[in-house]
Scaffold this active site. Structure first.
Site, PDB file in Angstrom:
ATOM      1  N   ARG A  32       0.813  -1.205   0.000  1.00  0.00           N
ATOM      2  CA  ARG A  32       0.000   0.000   0.000  1.00  0.00           C
ATOM      3  C   ARG A  32       0.852   1.263   0.000  1.00  0.00           C
ATOM      4  NH1 ARG A  32      -3.947   1.973   4.762  1.00  0.00           N
ATOM      5  NH2 ARG A  32      -5.188   3.473   3.588  1.00  0.00           N
ATOM      6  N   HIS A  60       0.344   5.160  -1.900  1.00  0.00           N
ATOM      7  CA  HIS A  60       0.287   6.425  -1.170  1.00  0.00           C
ATOM      8  C   HIS A  60       1.536   7.276  -1.410  1.00  0.00           C
ATOM      9  CE1 HIS A  60      -3.336   5.796   1.488  1.00  0.00           C
ATOM     10  NE2 HIS A  60      -3.226   4.657   0.835  1.00  0.00           N
ATOM     11  N   ASP A  61       2.607   6.672  -1.856  1.00  0.00           N
ATOM     12  CA  ASP A  61       3.800   7.441  -2.206  1.00  0.00           C
ATOM     13  C   ASP A  61       3.690   7.992  -3.624  1.00  0.00           C
ATOM     14  OD1 ASP A  61       6.395   8.511  -1.774  1.00  0.00           O
ATOM     15  OD2 ASP A  61       7.268   6.862  -2.904  1.00  0.00           O
ATOM     16  N   VAL A  86       1.201  10.968  -4.627  1.00  0.00           N
ATOM     17  CA  VAL A  86       1.491  12.293  -4.067  1.00  0.00           C
ATOM     18  C   VAL A  86       2.860  12.752  -4.549  1.00  0.00           C
ATOM     19  CG1 VAL A  86       1.694  13.664  -1.966  1.00  0.00           C
ATOM     20  CG2 VAL A  86       0.071  11.760  -2.066  1.00  0.00           C
ATOM     21  N   GLY A 105       4.598  11.932  -7.145  1.00  0.00           N
ATOM     22  CA  GLY A 105       5.460  10.932  -7.754  1.00  0.00           C
ATOM     23  C   GLY A 105       6.073   9.974  -6.757  1.00  0.00           C
ATOM     24  N   ASN A 134      -3.899   8.626   5.695  1.00  0.00           N
ATOM     25  CA  ASN A 134      -2.762   7.848   6.186  1.00  0.00           C
ATOM     26  C   ASN A 134      -2.744   7.628   7.695  1.00  0.00           C
ATOM     27  OD1 ASN A 134      -1.956   7.966   3.523  1.00  0.00           O
ATOM     28  ND2 ASN A 134      -0.416   9.549   3.846  1.00  0.00           N
ATOM     29  N   HIS A 191      -6.385  -4.853  -2.978  1.00  0.00           N
ATOM     30  CA  HIS A 191      -7.145  -5.210  -1.777  1.00  0.00           C
ATOM     31  C   HIS A 191      -7.446  -6.701  -1.721  1.00  0.00           C
ATOM     32  CE1 HIS A 191      -8.709  -0.820  -1.114  1.00  0.00           C
ATOM     33  NE2 HIS A 191      -7.431  -0.978  -0.811  1.00  0.00           N
ATOM     34  N   THR A 205      -9.954 -14.147   1.226  1.00  0.00           N
ATOM     35  CA  THR A 205      -8.631 -14.779   1.310  1.00  0.00           C
ATOM     36  C   THR A 205      -7.581 -13.687   1.526  1.00  0.00           C
ATOM     37  OG1 THR A 205      -8.426 -14.692  -1.117  1.00  0.00           O
ATOM     38  CG2 THR A 205      -9.283 -16.729  -0.147  1.00  0.00           C
ATOM     39  N   ASP A 263      -5.018 -13.147  -4.979  1.00  0.00           N
ATOM     40  CA  ASP A 263      -5.748 -13.872  -6.021  1.00  0.00           C
ATOM     41  C   ASP A 263      -6.900 -13.001  -6.499  1.00  0.00           C
ATOM     42  OD1 ASP A 263      -7.529 -13.911  -3.914  1.00  0.00           O
ATOM     43  OD2 ASP A 263      -7.419 -16.072  -3.579  1.00  0.00           O
TER      44      ASP A 263
END
Length: 334
Positions: free
Chosen positions: A61, A65-66, A69, A71, A93, A192, A246, A251
């Site tokens: 994740r 989030h990097d 924002v 690049g 965050n 997710h 799962t 998957d």
């Protein structure tokens, strides 16, 4: 320019290694300067996942989030300073992003074998790839060569990153700003497939969707009962639930869950209820390899996002290298 200032600037440049413009990203970037870089990252990720399975989703994740924002520049890793509010406490965050210590551990490992060679921004990209591969998902060759930013911006993160309440229409608009297609949006939402989300993120859809005082009608009734039990009114909103059936396996179960009305987040389930995104959800629910292929393409495209701002290779991912003597010197770019 006074000789004293010139010598101070030269000293600062020795410590900072500032460059400007966009880096030329390429596979195998560290093959000569730090040939064990990628294997070291994967080994440490593997150990982190043995300690805590959830760390795979948390580290993956960080790339999202990097990169969204300003690049993919490692800005999300910077701690706040007296003069800078970083991104860790941004709305999307705070109390949500985690496993920063895994990145610290990887950085420490790399600094021992090749000091100040591998950027924190590249570590995020490699670790995110490894998190997916080690969870049973696809593996791919990443493009490397990023520099670490000299600043972070809580304001930019607040303005850019979507909330769990986001719908497919707003997500399409957000992704389009980064030249990411609807298919990219849906496939990357498949991140997710692993991990968990907090009750805080779904209370509104369980009890007051769109201010109606009623639950989201898209939630399958039996699943809603499960969520009501997990996240009761007045309960601890930091309790977490699985994002799909799962949560430790990468998957296409995530998409199968969306089709059956068992998406955890509103921003997930809306991908199935919204006409423009539904066809991709259905496709990926039926064809796992198609999902894997498009997910890899999306991760590579997202990983190419750059700000074009000056950067460095941080020795510590949480702070920039600038010594205090450089604080008041003019910012130099070339």
């Amino acid at each position: 320019m006074p000789k004293k200032m010139l010598s101070s600037i030269i000293l600062c440049l020795f410590f900072i290694h500032i460059i400007s413009g966009e880096a030329e990203l390429q596979p195998g970037f560290y093959s000569k300067t730090c040939p064990e870089a990628e294997s070291t990252v994967r080994e440490i990720m593997k150990k982190a996942m043995i300690r805590e399975t959830r760390s795979a989703a948390s580290v993956m994740r960080l790339q999202f989030h990097d990169c969204f924002v300003n690049g993919c520049d490692g800005s999300v890793l910077l701690d706040d300073t007296p003069t800078m509010l970083g991104e860790k406490l941004a709305l999307s965050n705070i109390n949500s992003l985690r496993s920063f210590e895994v990145i610290d551990e990887i950085k420490d490992g790399l600094e021992k074998i090749c000091p100040q060679i591998v950027s924190c921004a590249d570590i995020i990209i490699m670790a995110a790839r490894d998190a997916v591969a080690l969870s049973g998902g696809p593996d791919w060759e990443v493009r490397l060569g990023r520099k670490d930013s000299l600043y972070a911006s809580q304001e930019d993160s607040d303005n850019i990153m979507p909330s769990p309440r986001a719908n497919a229409s707003s997500l399409i608009d957000l992704f389009a700003k980064f030249d990411l297609s609807i298919e990219d949006l849906v496939s990357l939402s498949g991140s997710h497939s692993i991990g968990q989300g907090r009750c805080f993120s779904i209370m509104f859809r369980l009890y007051n969707q769109s201010g109606s005082g009623k639950p989201d009608p898209a939630i399958e009734p039996h699943y809603r009962k499960e969520l009501n039990k997990l996240c009761p009114v007045g309960g601890d909103e930091n309790v977490t639930g699985n994002l799909d059936a799962t949560p430790a396996l990468f998957d296409n179960q995530y998409f199968k869950d969306l089709v059956s009305g068992r998406g955890f987040l509103n921003s997930d389930e809306t991908l199935y209820t919204f006409e423009e995104t539904r066809k991709w959800v259905v496709k990926f629910s039926r064809d796992q390899q198609a999902f894997f292929d498009e997910f890899v393409k999306g991760m590579l495209k997202m990983g190419d996002l750059q700000s074009g701002q000056p950067g460095e290779v941080r020795r510590n991912c949480r702070v920039v290298n600038n010594p205090k003597s450089c604080d008041k010197l003019p910012l130099l770019t070339f």
